[in-house]
Scaffold this motif. Structure first.
Motif, PDB file in Angstrom:
ATOM      1  N   GLY A 131      13.976  13.602   0.083  1.00  0.00           N
ATOM      2  CA  GLY A 131      12.728  13.310  -0.612  1.00  0.00           C
ATOM      3  C   GLY A 131      12.353  11.840  -0.638  1.00  0.00           C
ATOM      4  N   ASP A 132      13.269  10.942  -0.252  1.00  0.00           N
ATOM      5  CA  ASP A 132      12.959   9.510  -0.237  1.00  0.00           C
ATOM      6  C   ASP A 132      11.862   9.220   0.773  1.00  0.00           C
ATOM      7  N   LYS A 133      11.017   8.275   0.418  1.00  0.00           N
ATOM      8  CA  LYS A 133       9.952   7.845   1.310  1.00  0.00           C
ATOM      9  C   LYS A 133      10.470   6.711   2.185  1.00  0.00           C
ATOM     10  N   LEU A 134      10.201   6.811   3.484  1.00  0.00           N
ATOM     11  CA  LEU A 134      10.551   5.734   4.400  1.00  0.00           C
ATOM     12  C   LEU A 134       9.446   4.680   4.371  1.00  0.00           C
ATOM     13  N   PRO A 135       9.782   3.452   4.755  1.00  0.00           N
ATOM     14  CA  PRO A 135       8.733   2.428   4.812  1.00  0.00           C
ATOM     15  C   PRO A 135       7.667   2.834   5.831  1.00  0.00           C
ATOM     16  N   SER A 136       6.485   2.233   5.695  1.00  0.00           N
ATOM     17  CA  SER A 136       5.451   2.492   6.696  1.00  0.00           C
ATOM     18  C   SER A 136       5.950   1.986   8.049  1.00  0.00           C
ATOM     19  N   VAL A 137       5.303   2.435   9.103  1.00  0.00           N
ATOM     20  CA  VAL A 137       5.687   2.022  10.449  1.00  0.00           C
ATOM     21  C   VAL A 137       5.647   0.495  10.557  1.00  0.00           C
ATOM     22  N   ARG A 138       4.611  -0.116  10.054  1.00  0.00           N
ATOM     23  CA  ARG A 138       4.488  -1.578  10.123  1.00  0.00           C
ATOM     24  C   ARG A 138       5.581  -2.274   9.311  1.00  0.00           C
ATOM     25  N   GLU A 139       5.817  -1.784   8.113  1.00  0.00           N
ATOM     26  CA  GLU A 139       6.862  -2.386   7.268  1.00  0.00           C
ATOM     27  C   GLU A 139       8.227  -2.292   7.944  1.00  0.00           C
ATOM     28  N   PHE A 140       8.546  -1.119   8.500  1.00  0.00           N
ATOM     29  CA  PHE A 140       9.846  -0.931   9.137  1.00  0.00           C
ATOM     30  C   PHE A 140       9.970  -1.790  10.388  1.00  0.00           C
ATOM     31  N   ALA A 141       8.860  -1.947  11.130  1.00  0.00           N
ATOM     32  CA  ALA A 141       8.870  -2.803  12.322  1.00  0.00           C
ATOM     33  C   ALA A 141       9.181  -4.245  11.924  1.00  0.00           C
ATOM     34  N   LEU A 142       8.567  -4.719  10.860  1.00  0.00           N
ATOM     35  CA  LEU A 142       8.840  -6.084  10.385  1.00  0.00           C
ATOM     36  C   LEU A 142      10.274  -6.218   9.889  1.00  0.00           C
ATOM     37  N   GLU A 143      10.725  -5.233   9.119  1.00  0.00           N
ATOM     38  CA  GLU A 143      12.090  -5.234   8.576  1.00  0.00           C
ATOM     39  C   GLU A 143      13.142  -5.303   9.673  1.00  0.00           C
ATOM     40  N   SER A 144      12.951  -4.494  10.701  1.00  0.00           N
ATOM     41  CA  SER A 144      13.969  -4.371  11.742  1.00  0.00           C
ATOM     42  C   SER A 144      13.760  -5.334  12.902  1.00  0.00           C
ATOM     43  N   GLY A 145      12.604  -5.965  12.958  1.00  0.00           N
ATOM     44  CA  GLY A 145      12.329  -6.929  14.014  1.00  0.00           C
ATOM     45  C   GLY A 145      12.010  -6.300  15.351  1.00  0.00           C
ATOM     46  N   VAL A 146      11.379  -5.123  15.322  1.00  0.00           N
ATOM     47  CA  VAL A 146      11.020  -4.446  16.566  1.00  0.00           C
ATOM     48  C   VAL A 146       9.520  -4.182  16.612  1.00  0.00           C
ATOM     49  N   ASN A 147       9.058  -3.741  17.754  1.00  0.00           N
ATOM     50  CA  ASN A 147       7.658  -3.435  17.975  1.00  0.00           C
ATOM     51  C   ASN A 147       7.248  -2.189  17.180  1.00  0.00           C
TER      52      ASN A 147
END
Length: 121
Positions: free
Chosen positions: A31-47
């Motif tokens: 049930g946990d929400k994942l970060p948005s695609v943009r947020e996760f891209a910034l967090e992980s340093g990927v496209n």
């Protein structure tokens, strides 16, 4: 927090495994929400396209579901999480066996070491 990736494996697969591992370890809960695609891209340093592929793969594994306008969430289906846990366990075990065999050890030798380790715990 950018992540360190190994060069010989696709980044999207490494991210999929990271998220699956976080679910198995209890860092992410049903049930946990994942970060948005943009947020996760910034967090992980990927496209952003890489993260979109990660989220697509997670959805194909049925580990996540995307709710339009709300985001991407970890499944609440415990059977799915159990199945992924078992698959990852099998995959890690097979990689381990392959690795030890490449050094010339037999599976029996490694079982002996693991049994000793279990006795030490």
């Amino acid at each position: 927090m950018t992540m360190d990736f190994v060069k010989d494996r696709p980044i999207y697969l490494q991210l999929v495994e990271t998220i699956c591992g976080d679910v198995i370890k209890g860092k992410l809960h049903p049930g946990d929400k994942l970060p948005s695609v943009r947020e996760f891209a910034l967090e992980s340093g990927v496209n952003v396209n890489t993260v979109q592929r990660v989220y697509k793969e997670l959805e194909m594994l049925e580990l996540t579901e995307t709710k339009r306008g709300q985001g991407t969430f970890i499944t609440t289906e415990n059977d799915v999480i159990y199945k992924i846990r078992e698959q990852m366990k099998e995959q890690v075990a097979m990689q381990f066996v392959s690795s030890i065999e490449s050094f010339g050890f037999t599976v029996d030798e490694i079982i002996e070491v693991l049994q000793k380790k279990k006795g030490d715990s």
